[in-house]
Structure formats: structure tokens, C-alpha cells
Design a protein around this motif. Sequence first.
Motif, short mmCIF file in Angstrom:
data_model
loop_
_atom_site.label_atom_id
_atom_site.label_comp_id
_atom_site.label_asym_id
_atom_site.label_seq_id
_atom_site.Cartn_x
_atom_site.Cartn_y
_atom_site.Cartn_z
N GLU A 1 105.79 -113.70 -93.02
CA GLU A 1 105.04 -114.79 -92.39
C GLU A 1 103.53 -114.55 -92.40
O GLU A 1 102.74 -115.48 -92.43
N TRP A 2 103.11 -113.28 -92.38
CA TRP A 2 101.69 -112.96 -92.27
C TRP A 2 101.11 -112.25 -93.49
O TRP A 2 99.89 -112.19 -93.64
N LYS A 3 101.93 -111.71 -94.35
CA LYS A 3 101.45 -110.94 -95.49
C LYS A 3 100.50 -111.78 -96.36
O LYS A 3 100.87 -112.83 -96.85
N GLY A 4 99.27 -111.28 -96.49
CA GLY A 4 98.29 -111.95 -97.35
C GLY A 4 97.72 -113.23 -96.79
O GLY A 4 97.04 -113.97 -97.51
N LYS A 5 97.96 -113.53 -95.52
CA LYS A 5 97.48 -114.81 -94.96
C LYS A 5 96.24 -114.69 -94.11
O LYS A 5 95.63 -115.70 -93.77
N ILE A 6 95.84 -113.48 -93.76
CA ILE A 6 94.66 -113.31 -92.93
C ILE A 6 93.54 -112.78 -93.82
O ILE A 6 93.70 -111.78 -94.49
N SER A 7 92.41 -113.51 -93.84
CA SER A 7 91.32 -113.08 -94.71
C SER A 7 90.04 -112.78 -93.95
O SER A 7 89.85 -113.22 -92.83
N VAL A 8 89.20 -112.01 -94.61
CA VAL A 8 87.90 -111.64 -94.08
C VAL A 8 86.92 -112.72 -94.53
O VAL A 8 86.79 -112.97 -95.72
N LYS A 9 86.26 -113.37 -93.57
CA LYS A 9 85.35 -114.48 -93.90
C LYS A 9 84.29 -114.10 -94.91
O LYS A 9 84.07 -114.80 -95.89
N ALA A 10 83.60 -113.00 -94.68
CA ALA A 10 82.46 -112.62 -95.53
C ALA A 10 82.86 -112.42 -96.98
O ALA A 10 82.16 -112.87 -97.89
N SER A 11 83.98 -111.75 -97.21
CA SER A 11 84.35 -111.43 -98.59
C SER A 11 85.43 -112.34 -99.16
O SER A 11 85.60 -112.42 -100.36
N GLY A 12 86.16 -112.99 -98.28
CA GLY A 12 87.28 -113.82 -98.72
C GLY A 12 88.51 -113.01 -99.08
O GLY A 12 89.55 -113.56 -99.42
N GLY A 13 88.39 -111.67 -99.00
CA GLY A 13 89.53 -110.80 -99.30
C GLY A 13 90.57 -110.84 -98.19
O GLY A 13 90.28 -111.22 -97.06
N LYS A 14 91.77 -110.47 -98.54
CA LYS A 14 92.86 -110.45 -97.57
C LYS A 14 92.83 -109.17 -96.75
O LYS A 14 92.51 -108.10 -97.26
N VAL A 15 93.18 -109.29 -95.48
CA VAL A 15 93.20 -108.15 -94.58
C VAL A 15 94.36 -107.23 -94.96
O VAL A 15 95.51 -107.69 -95.07
N LYS A 16 94.04 -105.98 -95.19
CA LYS A 16 95.07 -104.96 -95.44
C LYS A 16 94.46 -103.61 -95.09
O LYS A 16 93.23 -103.45 -95.09
N PHE A 17 95.32 -102.66 -94.79
CA PHE A 17 94.86 -101.34 -94.39
C PHE A 17 95.65 -100.28 -95.13
O PHE A 17 96.87 -100.28 -95.10
N THR A 18 94.93 -99.38 -95.79
CA THR A 18 95.56 -98.26 -96.48
C THR A 18 95.74 -97.11 -95.48
O THR A 18 95.18 -97.14 -94.38
#
Length: 133
Positions: free
Chosen positions: A97-114
Motif C-alpha cells: 500500500e505504501w511502497k514507492g508512494k511517499i516522495s521527497v518534494k525537493a528531489s521528487g525521489g521516493k522515500v526509502k532507507f538503506t
Amino acid sequence: MERNDCLNHVLQLGINDEVFGKPEVTNIVANVKAFVNYSSSSVLLSAAVKKKQEDLGFASIKTLVQDVKTRWNSTHDMLQRFVELKDVIIEVLEDAEWKGKISVKASGGKVKFTSNDWKVMERTVAVLKPFKE
């Protein structure tokens, strides 16, 4: 009182430059902010975070903490809570439901954490803890 205010201002500037000014930390904080901000405006995401805490058996349900740009200690609090909810955040971000759906406004990249991002967050919180106290 003036000296205390001046010291607090110098501390604010130093921490912003030397800790939050590092590109690696800046990118991670942007991702955390994006997740936290989205959660604060989305009933569905905040409910998902709450439900994952219940599913994982958290004794008390914790909410995410938003930061205030002009106060380094609020960014510390935001990161500290995020780290406390690490397992919850990881599971929510892996949920279809949430994978790849939340993005960072400034870069447009998707939120993820290594795994390295989590280590940097943990170290940042640890480094700032003495200043917070």
C-alpha cells in the motif's frame, strides 16, 4: 539571560553546519521529514504506523515527531522517534500500500532507507544527545 541565548544560537548554527549540513545527513533528514509530513497529513498512513506498532507488540503507541527548521533539537527529536520506530517504518514502507508512494518534494525521489541510512540516523542521534541534555 543574553549569554544563554547567544550560546544557544551559536550551538544552533554549529549543529546545523557540522551535523545537518553534511550531504549524507541532509538527504536522510529530507526523507525522514517527507515520511513524517506525509504521515501528519494522511489519516491512512498514520493509521498504518499505529497498526504496525500494535502488530509488533509495542507497549505504548508512539506518534512521529515533526521538526521545526529553526530548532536543531526538534530535528534530533524527530530522528530519535524515527529510530525508535525503525521496525515499524521498515514494515510500512515494504507494505504494498505504501511502497514507492511517499516522495521527497525537493528531489521528487521516493522515500526509502538503506541499512546505512539507519546507522547514520542512529549515530546522529547519539552525537546530538549530550547537547540535548
